[in-house]
Scaffold this active site. Sequence first.
Site, mmCIF file in Angstrom:
data_model
loop_
_atom_site.group_PDB
_atom_site.id
_atom_site.type_symbol
_atom_site.label_atom_id
_atom_site.label_comp_id
_atom_site.label_asym_id
_atom_site.label_seq_id
_atom_site.Cartn_x
_atom_site.Cartn_y
_atom_site.Cartn_z
ATOM 1 N N LYS A 192 0.888 -1.170 0.000
ATOM 2 C CA LYS A 192 0.000 0.000 0.000
ATOM 3 C C LYS A 192 0.921 1.213 0.000
ATOM 4 O O LYS A 192 0.848 2.093 0.867
ATOM 5 C CB LYS A 192 -0.914 -0.073 1.249
ATOM 6 C CG LYS A 192 -2.044 0.930 1.286
ATOM 7 C CD LYS A 192 -3.157 0.657 0.297
ATOM 8 C CE LYS A 192 -4.188 1.775 0.352
ATOM 9 N NZ LYS A 192 -5.133 1.747 -0.785
ATOM 10 N N ASP A 224 -5.541 -3.192 -2.183
ATOM 11 C CA ASP A 224 -6.982 -3.113 -2.481
ATOM 12 C C ASP A 224 -7.239 -3.618 -3.903
ATOM 13 O O ASP A 224 -8.171 -4.379 -4.152
ATOM 14 C CB ASP A 224 -7.544 -1.695 -2.259
ATOM 15 C CG ASP A 224 -6.591 -0.590 -2.678
ATOM 16 O OD1 ASP A 224 -5.439 -0.879 -3.062
ATOM 17 O OD2 ASP A 224 -6.995 0.587 -2.627
ATOM 18 N N ASP A 252 -6.844 -15.930 2.777
ATOM 19 C CA ASP A 252 -8.204 -16.417 3.063
ATOM 20 C C ASP A 252 -9.101 -16.190 1.848
ATOM 21 O O ASP A 252 -9.914 -17.037 1.488
ATOM 22 C CB ASP A 252 -8.805 -15.682 4.272
ATOM 23 C CG ASP A 252 -8.614 -16.459 5.571
ATOM 24 O OD1 ASP A 252 -7.577 -17.145 5.680
ATOM 25 O OD2 ASP A 252 -9.480 -16.382 6.456
#
Length: 362
Positions: A192, A224, A252
């Site tokens: 990020k 993102d 996940d």
Amino acid sequence: MTQTIAVLAGDGIGPEIMAEAVKVLECLRDNFSLDIQLEEALVGGAAIDATGIPLPDATLALAKRADAVLLGAVGGPKWEPLDISIRPEKGLLGLRSELGLFANLRPAFLHQELVNASTLKPEVIEGLDILIVRELTGGIYFGQPRGITTLENGEKQGVNTKIYKESEIERIARVAFDSALLRNKKVCSVDKANVLEVTELWRDVVTRVGKDYPEVSLSHMYVDNAAMQLVRYPKQFDVMVTTNMFGDILSDLASQLTGSIGMLPSASLDANQKGMYEPIHGSAPDIAGKNWANPLATLLSVAMMLRFSLKQPKLAELLENAVSKVLQDGFRTRDIVGNDGGNYTVVGTKEMGDAVVARLQA
Ligand code: NAD
């Protein structure tokens, strides 16, 4: 020489899935001359109940002495009211940091037989084979300062710190590039860097390390966007390397691409490839004790252990093939029953373990 495996079942479905892993390891020992001994110890909530702390000295000593550690899962609602410093998850974080397990390898591989078990369209996920390399002993899960303090006006304030040294970034980047050399030679580093200085440094260091690997193509992606791309067009990725927390979340997400979190193994390695092996899922308290849990993520973690720490690549392949064949035979735990109307044999945890053992012995 006999190799020692520390068996830490933990909580919730941990003991159920671990029983199947032990069954498989005993089969490999008895039928395929795998020279191992298994030693059990407590970790997580089970250790808190017995000793008051999540990582007793005896468990840590065994983990340090063993050639490899096999872990089920820790945690559950019973221990949630405890102070965060002595919760079950601290046992896991303690093992990772005490053993120096900085490199977490999380393959997200789609077994062709499970193409209909995912919520995504078959054409999006068919052939999916991603390796997520997650930094495991640094970043925001370990950074100081941390905690909850009370301000002068009585309001509470929480703080965690995302912190990385160049050396920590460099060593995980090398694991990613070395892994890519054995695969499709692509690394995507996820950060990020547009907002967080710590990941601006991450990007600089990964770029620098990448110059030592001219055969590997390197790209960078903001986290993102990476989350979105994993769902939109996951097959663009080969190796993804990222920070502790971003890797936790993205892996996940990736698990759902492959059908179920019950299918994904992981290896956490130190600089000498000593490792701890565990499914990426948690203790699943909602299904604990029901013989519903899918043990395949744990069995595939055993395969990773055979490959990386026990140096038994042929047995690793044998076990991975046995898992594939069991899926081809139509055996499914309830989390991987597809929506394609297939004629599956829906089985429980124990029966799935038995099916893999039967295939190994066939
Ligand atoms: P979870 O991974 O335990 O469960 C998420 C969902 O996936 C649940 O619906 C569960 O039933 C299902 N699931 C998980 N493993 C499965 C399996 N093998 N077969 C079939 N279904 C499976 O995550 P959670 O519910 O967020 O956390 C539960 C507890 O586990 C918490 O205490 C958490 O802190 C802990 N946890 C531990 C670890 C670990 O030990 N490595 C990792 C994540 C969460």
